[in-house]
Design a protein around this motif. Structure first.
Motif, PDB file in Angstrom:
ATOM      1  N   GLU A  62       0.853  -1.179   0.000  1.00  0.00           N
ATOM      2  CA  GLU A  62       0.000   0.000   0.000  1.00  0.00           C
ATOM      3  C   GLU A  62       0.895   1.237   0.000  1.00  0.00           C
ATOM      4  OE1 GLU A  62      -3.545   0.230   2.699  1.00  0.00           O
ATOM      5  OE2 GLU A  62      -2.598   2.100   3.321  1.00  0.00           O
ATOM      6  N   LYS A  63       1.212   1.700  -1.169  1.00  0.00           N
ATOM      7  CA  LYS A  63       2.077   2.873  -1.332  1.00  0.00           C
ATOM      8  C   LYS A  63       1.209   4.114  -1.535  1.00  0.00           C
ATOM      9  CE  LYS A  63       4.399   3.459  -5.166  1.00  0.00           C
ATOM     10  NZ  LYS A  63       5.402   3.300  -6.240  1.00  0.00           N
ATOM     11  N   TRP A  64       1.612   5.187  -0.890  1.00  0.00           N
ATOM     12  CA  TRP A  64       0.870   6.443  -0.993  1.00  0.00           C
ATOM     13  C   TRP A  64       1.625   7.412  -1.904  1.00  0.00           C
ATOM     14  CZ3 TRP A  64      -3.462   7.838   2.402  1.00  0.00           C
ATOM     15  CH2 TRP A  64      -3.914   6.758   3.167  1.00  0.00           C
ATOM     16  N   SER A  65       0.878   8.169  -2.691  1.00  0.00           N
ATOM     17  CA  SER A  65       1.490   9.114  -3.627  1.00  0.00           C
ATOM     18  C   SER A  65       2.179  10.244  -2.871  1.00  0.00           C
ATOM     19  CB  SER A  65       0.431   9.689  -4.570  1.00  0.00           C
ATOM     20  OG  SER A  65      -0.529  10.451  -3.842  1.00  0.00           O
ATOM     21  N   PHE A  66       3.122  10.884  -3.538  1.00  0.00           N
ATOM     22  CA  PHE A  66       3.880  11.962  -2.906  1.00  0.00           C
ATOM     23  C   PHE A  66       4.015  13.120  -3.906  1.00  0.00           C
ATOM     24  CE2 PHE A  66       7.320  14.273  -0.977  1.00  0.00           C
ATOM     25  CZ  PHE A  66       7.155  14.044   0.383  1.00  0.00           C
ATOM     26  N   PRO A  67       2.948  13.934  -4.051  1.00  0.00           N
ATOM     27  CA  PRO A  67       2.970  15.024  -5.026  1.00  0.00           C
ATOM     28  C   PRO A  67       3.652  16.272  -4.481  1.00  0.00           C
ATOM     29  CG  PRO A  67       0.867  14.978  -3.926  1.00  0.00           C
ATOM     30  CD  PRO A  67       1.662  13.828  -3.360  1.00  0.00           C
ATOM     31  N   SER A  68       3.795  17.275  -5.331  1.00  0.00           N
ATOM     32  CA  SER A  68       4.284  18.570  -4.868  1.00  0.00           C
ATOM     33  C   SER A  68       3.294  19.143  -3.863  1.00  0.00           C
ATOM     34  CB  SER A  68       4.430  19.533  -6.051  1.00  0.00           C
ATOM     35  OG  SER A  68       3.177  19.730  -6.689  1.00  0.00           O
ATOM     36  N   GLY A  69       3.783  19.926  -2.944  1.00  0.00           N
ATOM     37  CA  GLY A  69       2.967  20.443  -1.854  1.00  0.00           C
ATOM     38  C   GLY A  69       3.194  19.695  -0.560  1.00  0.00           C
ATOM     39  N   LEU A  70       3.823  18.506  -0.651  1.00  0.00           N
ATOM     40  CA  LEU A  70       4.184  17.733   0.534  1.00  0.00           C
ATOM     41  C   LEU A  70       5.698  17.703   0.670  1.00  0.00           C
ATOM     42  CD1 LEU A  70       1.804  14.633   0.268  1.00  0.00           C
ATOM     43  CD2 LEU A  70       1.398  16.794   1.460  1.00  0.00           C
ATOM     44  N   THR A  71       6.191  17.760   1.889  1.00  0.00           N
ATOM     45  CA  THR A  71       7.630  17.675   2.142  1.00  0.00           C
ATOM     46  C   THR A  71       7.877  16.851   3.390  1.00  0.00           C
ATOM     47  OG1 THR A  71       7.578  19.749   3.420  1.00  0.00           O
ATOM     48  CG2 THR A  71       8.168  19.909   1.077  1.00  0.00           C
ATOM     49  N   TRP A  72       9.023  16.168   3.404  1.00  0.00           N
ATOM     50  CA  TRP A  72       9.493  15.522   4.627  1.00  0.00           C
ATOM     51  C   TRP A  72      10.155  16.586   5.470  1.00  0.00           C
ATOM     52  CZ3 TRP A  72       7.566  11.021   5.556  1.00  0.00           C
ATOM     53  CH2 TRP A  72       7.255  10.150   4.507  1.00  0.00           C
ATOM     54  N   THR A  73       9.870  16.582   6.761  1.00  0.00           N
ATOM     55  CA  THR A  73      10.401  17.610   7.637  1.00  0.00           C
ATOM     56  C   THR A  73      10.686  17.011   9.004  1.00  0.00           C
ATOM     57  OG1 THR A  73       9.990  19.852   8.504  1.00  0.00           O
ATOM     58  CG2 THR A  73       8.131  18.330   8.484  1.00  0.00           C
ATOM     59  N   VAL A  74      11.262  17.803   9.886  1.00  0.00           N
ATOM     60  CA  VAL A  74      11.514  17.406  11.271  1.00  0.00           C
ATOM     61  C   VAL A  74      10.579  18.205  12.169  1.00  0.00           C
ATOM     62  CG1 VAL A  74      13.200  17.277  13.138  1.00  0.00           C
ATOM     63  CG2 VAL A  74      13.921  16.845  10.781  1.00  0.00           C
ATOM     64  N   SER A  75       9.738  17.499  12.907  1.00  0.00           N
ATOM     65  CA  SER A  75       8.808  18.122  13.837  1.00  0.00           C
ATOM     66  C   SER A  75       9.377  18.024  15.249  1.00  0.00           C
ATOM     67  CB  SER A  75       7.452  17.407  13.757  1.00  0.00           C
ATOM     68  OG  SER A  75       7.515  16.166  14.433  1.00  0.00           O
ATOM     69  N   PRO A  76       8.712  18.603  16.248  1.00  0.00           N
ATOM     70  CA  PRO A  76       9.185  18.468  17.628  1.00  0.00           C
ATOM     71  C   PRO A  76       9.272  17.025  18.106  1.00  0.00           C
ATOM     72  CG  PRO A  76       7.618  20.269  17.472  1.00  0.00           C
ATOM     73  CD  PRO A  76       7.586  19.553  16.154  1.00  0.00           C
ATOM     74  N   THR A  77       8.580  16.092  17.420  1.00  0.00           N
ATOM     75  CA  THR A  77       8.574  14.698  17.842  1.00  0.00           C
ATOM     76  C   THR A  77       9.392  13.806  16.921  1.00  0.00           C
ATOM     77  OG1 THR A  77       6.518  14.338  16.620  1.00  0.00           O
ATOM     78  CG2 THR A  77       6.331  14.899  18.953  1.00  0.00           C
ATOM     79  N   GLY A  78      10.128  14.381  15.982  1.00  0.00           N
ATOM     80  CA  GLY A  78      10.929  13.594  15.056  1.00  0.00           C
ATOM     81  C   GLY A  78      10.536  13.886  13.623  1.00  0.00           C
ATOM     82  N   LEU A  79      10.787  12.948  12.724  1.00  0.00           N
ATOM     83  CA  LEU A  79      10.439  13.140  11.328  1.00  0.00           C
ATOM     84  C   LEU A  79       8.927  13.185  11.155  1.00  0.00           C
ATOM     85  CD1 LEU A  79      13.029  10.808   9.576  1.00  0.00           C
ATOM     86  CD2 LEU A  79      13.001  13.305   9.577  1.00  0.00           C
ATOM     87  N   ALA A  80       8.475  13.933  10.146  1.00  0.00           N
ATOM     88  CA  ALA A  80       7.047  14.089   9.895  1.00  0.00           C
ATOM     89  C   ALA A  80       6.818  14.398   8.429  1.00  0.00           C
ATOM     90  CB  ALA A  80       6.465  15.197  10.771  1.00  0.00           C
ATOM     91  N   LEU A  81       5.565  14.293   8.016  1.00  0.00           N
ATOM     92  CA  LEU A  81       5.148  14.655   6.673  1.00  0.00           C
ATOM     93  C   LEU A  81       4.357  15.953   6.776  1.00  0.00           C
ATOM     94  CD1 LEU A  81       5.032  13.757   3.686  1.00  0.00           C
ATOM     95  CD2 LEU A  81       2.902  12.553   4.237  1.00  0.00           C
ATOM     96  N   GLU A  82       4.731  16.945   5.966  1.00  0.00           N
ATOM     97  CA  GLU A  82       4.122  18.265   6.068  1.00  0.00           C
ATOM     98  C   GLU A  82       3.400  18.641   4.778  1.00  0.00           C
ATOM     99  OE1 GLU A  82       5.392  22.949   6.855  1.00  0.00           O
ATOM    100  OE2 GLU A  82       6.637  21.302   7.642  1.00  0.00           O
ATOM    101  N   GLY A  83       2.165  19.136   4.930  1.00  0.00           N
ATOM    102  CA  GLY A  83       1.412  19.696   3.819  1.00  0.00           C
ATOM    103  C   GLY A  83       1.486  21.206   3.863  1.00  0.00           C
TER     104      GLY A  83
END
Length: 255
Positions: A62-83
């Motif tokens: 089950e792979k999820w798409s990764f279009p523009s507008g989303l970025t991998w980032t570092v949140s206060p709790t570790g890695l996160a996905l950001e819109g």
């Protein structure tokens, strides 16, 4: 500010969610299928990949798409996905009906959520929807009511009032753990905020729409994009009890 939880029990950890700043090696993060929290789990999205598509640990195909507008980032709790709030939605590309399609319960959803702006209106964090029209849906919505997360569904059978009193107040840009749990027909319907449970209705009955075909993060149907970070997403066809404990150096969720 709550830390990203590590799920534990006497049988050992369910899945290690300690904060990470590097993408873990493929196959290094796995589910302990003997753990009570693994019963009827359907989705475990950790958002700790740091690159590439999102993967569901329950069903790796089950792979999820990764279009523009989303970025991998570092949140206060570790890695996160950001819109970014203006474009991009991550869609489950597997093409199978989502977990809540036609469900009469029990089920539960839990996610790590950090808004990056409070100046938003009518946004979606997660939706299971009918495509292509997307007229029927189950969703976790944000800022339809000011600074509030809510649960929404339409075309379900039984009372349509699951949204009533489902509001979870989020009035800051800190990280929070939010969720909903439903024990089935004529049973408990509850919301969760940072480990605190609030029973919305002690005897709720509702069956989700039977036309749901696709899931999406950060959007409804190519719009209503959320400016937010997601650090994890769990979905069950059961109702585990979530208990938030303030423990050092991590917080824990226990069955």
């Amino acid at each position: 500010m709550p830390a990203l939880p590590r799920v534990v029990a006497a049988q050992g950890p369910f899945v290690d969610l300690r904060p990470k700043t590097m993408k873990p090696p493929f196959g290094s993060v796995q589910i302990n299928w003997g753990h009570p929290l693994a019963v009827n789990i359907r989705r475990v999205l950790l958002f700790n990949e740091g690159g590439g598509p999102v993967r569901n640990l329950v069903s790796p195909r089950e792979k999820w798409s990764f279009p523009s507008g989303l970025t991998w980032t570092v949140s206060p709790t570790g890695l996160a996905l950001e819109g970014d709030g203006t474009s991009g939605e991550s869609i489950d590309t597997q093409g199978t009906p989502p977990p809540l399609n036609g469900s009469a319960g029990p089920w539960a959803i839990l996610l790590g959520f950090q808004p990056t702006s409070l100046a938003q209106t009518n946004r979606y964090l997660y939706t299971e929807r009918q495509t292509p029209a997307a007229s029927n849906q189950v969703a976790i919505i944000w800022e339809f009511v000011n600074n509030t997360v809510e649960f929404f569904t339409n075309a379900n059978t039984g009372p349509t009032g699951l949204r009533t009193d489902s509001g979870i107040s989020i009035s800051d840009t800190a990280s929070h753990v939010i969720g909903y749990s439903y024990r089935g027909q004529a049973s408990e319907w509850a919301k969760w905020r940072d480990g605190v449970k609030t029973v919305i209705n002690a005897s709720a009955s509702s069956t989700m729409p039977t036309t749901l075909t696709q899931s999406a993060l950060f959007s409804s149907n190519g719009g209503n994009y959320a400016a937010a970070r997601l650090s994890f997403f769990f979905e069950w066809l059961s109702t585990p009890d979530f208990l938030w404990l303030s423990a050092e150096p991590y917080a824990f969720l226990q069955p």
